[in-house]
Structures are given as C-alpha cells and as structure tokens.
Design a protein around this motif. Sequence first.
Motif: not given
Length: 409
Positions: A46-47, A51-53, A102-114
């Motif tokens: 949900p977050v 946050d990322f639409g 660590l990558s999750a903590s720096q994610a700025t969009g969908y590609s970061g979550l992938v």
Amino acid sequence: MTTAALDVPAAAPPVPLKRDATVIGLVGLAHGTSHFSHLLLAPLFPVFIRDFGLSYSDVGLLVSIFFVISGVGQALAGFVVDRLGARPVLFAAIFCFLLAALSASQATGYSGLVLVACLAGLGNAPFHPADFTILNQRVSAPRLGHAFSAHGLTGNLGWALAPVFLVGITALADWRTAYFAAATLYAVVLSVLFWQRDHLRTEVVVREQNAPRGAELAYLKLPVVWWCFAFFLLSTMTLAVVQSFAPSILQSLHGVSMEAATLTVSAYMLSGAVGMLVGGFVAAYGQQHRLSSERVVAYAMSAGALLLLVCATGWLGNVGTMVALAATGFAVGVGGPSRDMMIKKATPKGATGRVYGTVYSGLDVGFALSPVVFGQLMDRGWYSATLVGAALVLFLAVFAALGVGRRAA
C-alpha cells in the motif's frame, strides 16, 4: 570372558544433545530469515502504491518475479550445494537478502523494487537444499524428526515476524528506516552464522573422473523425485489459497471484518507452527514404531482437506469456520516433519542438495500457479468452490505422498 566377546565392536557414543541443538538452532535461524524475506515487499505494497503511483498488477508482478527466480534458482542451487558445500552458499544467500534490504531503502521507483524482488528471489533460492544438506549431515538420526519440526516452525515464525517488523517500524519512523533495520537484522544473522560456522560445515560430493557424462543429472530419471515434486506443488497450492484468498472468502461468505479475516490467516500460520512442533514428536514416534512417514503425511493432509471441505459448506457459521480454518493449519503442520523425512528416504546418497533443490522448487511453482488457477474462481464469485478446490488439491497431494512411499520403498 571369551575372545568372541572381545571382538564385538563398542556401540558408537550418542551425539551430545547440545551439538545437535546448536545445529538445529542455527539452521532454524537461517530458515526463519528466508521466510521473513518472502514478505520483504508485500506488507508495504500500500505504501508503494501511494508513493510511486503503482497498480495492484504492478506490485503483484513483484511477487511473481520473486518466485520465478527462486523456483528456477532452487533447482540449480542444489548442484552448487553438492559441489561447494552448504555453508558458503548459505552465507551468500543471506548476503543477497542484505543487499535486497539496502536496495529497498534506496528505491525511488518501480525499477528499484524490481531489483529488490530479483535479489530477494536469488537469496531465497538455495535455502532448502542448503538447510536440508546441513541437517541430514550434521544432526543425529534419532533427532532428525525434531530437526525438521524446528525447521518448519522457524519458517512460519519468519512469516509472522515480517509484517509486524516492517509495518511497525514504518509507523514509528518511515519505510526507508524499516528497510535499514531489516538490513541490520540480516547482518546480525550472518554474523552469528559465521561465528558458529564450524557447526554448518558439510561434506561435498566429489565427481569421479570416470563418471559417465550427465551422471549428475541421473537422479532426474527417478520417478520418485517427480512424485516428490508433485507433492510439494499440490500441497503449496492449497497454502497459497489460504494466504491469498481466505480473507476475501470469509468476508464474502460470512460478513466478518477485514481485521478478523486477516487474524484468521495469522492463526492458520501460528497453528501450523504448533502443528510442526507436535509433528516432530510424531515423526520420532513413527521412526521408533515403524509408522511410515508417508502415512503420517497422508493422515495429516487428509484431516486438513476434510476441514477445508467443512469450511466450504458454511455449516459452522462465521466463528466456527474461522476456527476450523485455523485448525487446518495445525493438521497440515503435523505432517510437515514427516514430509521432510519422506523426502530424505527418497533421496539417493550423494544427491541431497540436487534432490531437495528440485523437489522444493515445487513450492515456488505452487505459489506462482495457485493464484492464477483459483483467482478464476474468485473472479466469478465462487467462494465456496475455491475452498472445495483447495481441499481437492490437498487430497491429490495425499495421493502423491503415498506414491512417494511406494516408489521410495
């Protein structure tokens, strides 16, 4: 005293309980960490949507990415475990989880979550071949049932901890802080395992120079391996129905609140953990009294399937149905340690990592396949039929377990 009496070899001294318990505890800690990582992203969907639409399809694809990478990687990881040993593979897997957090903590969009889903799936892949190689080699035979019990129990506890940990820290601070905390947790676990690394050492499988080409894949020709794979695929499809659709089914059929429905799923998982604890004693009893592991599995899974059928009828009302659903988790959990004993019996010597990697990849296939199959029933509003379907699939898993027993014998 006769000469014959002198020639009788002395019985091997029993393995100290402390040594077995240490191995079981370390492997359980690692396994709980892997199940925690199954839910590294899901509790905060949900977050991310806010946050990322993102859409629900977007975040659902992250789950598919995780299980596809984990499933393919698990089958391959068994070869690596047999060749290099379980310990270095286990360390590398937890390091992947640390990188994912660590990558999750720096994610700025969908590609970061992938990227997070890919790293977490890669980290999750080696756990079953690595865990079971360590347990089978390092734990004494009389305590293996309890070892498998603890292994399953800690996995359920990892599932239970992840939402509380991530959502709780997010509420107190923010989601980036939650992932920093998760990375710290992984670092602590990795440090503990490295400190106690001597307890995790396993023997490697040395390939003979004169071995025929493709000898390492010979186990794939054994029908029992594919019966084991089918068992895990089918039984996991039922678990996925409960995890994915039980709240919606309870709300639609019985009008219970979302909170109560979600609590029922948590009760299912906790009941499963208690069932696995009991199942360790059942597996040990079966070893001592010649009760085959596949029959224990068949009895436990059949009881779970019958309870699901009762839930589908609605005869018990809202509260009774929620209790029966939680009891299903207990019934299936009791069969967990005997299930792992069943796989051990079906595993050829020297192929532990490969066999466990292959058959446990059925878990990932089941998790990926079940929402697609049963989602069709849910979309049509056939909520009771979804529970009936989950029960029938579990009965098919019973048939597969009995098939494993016949072929292992």
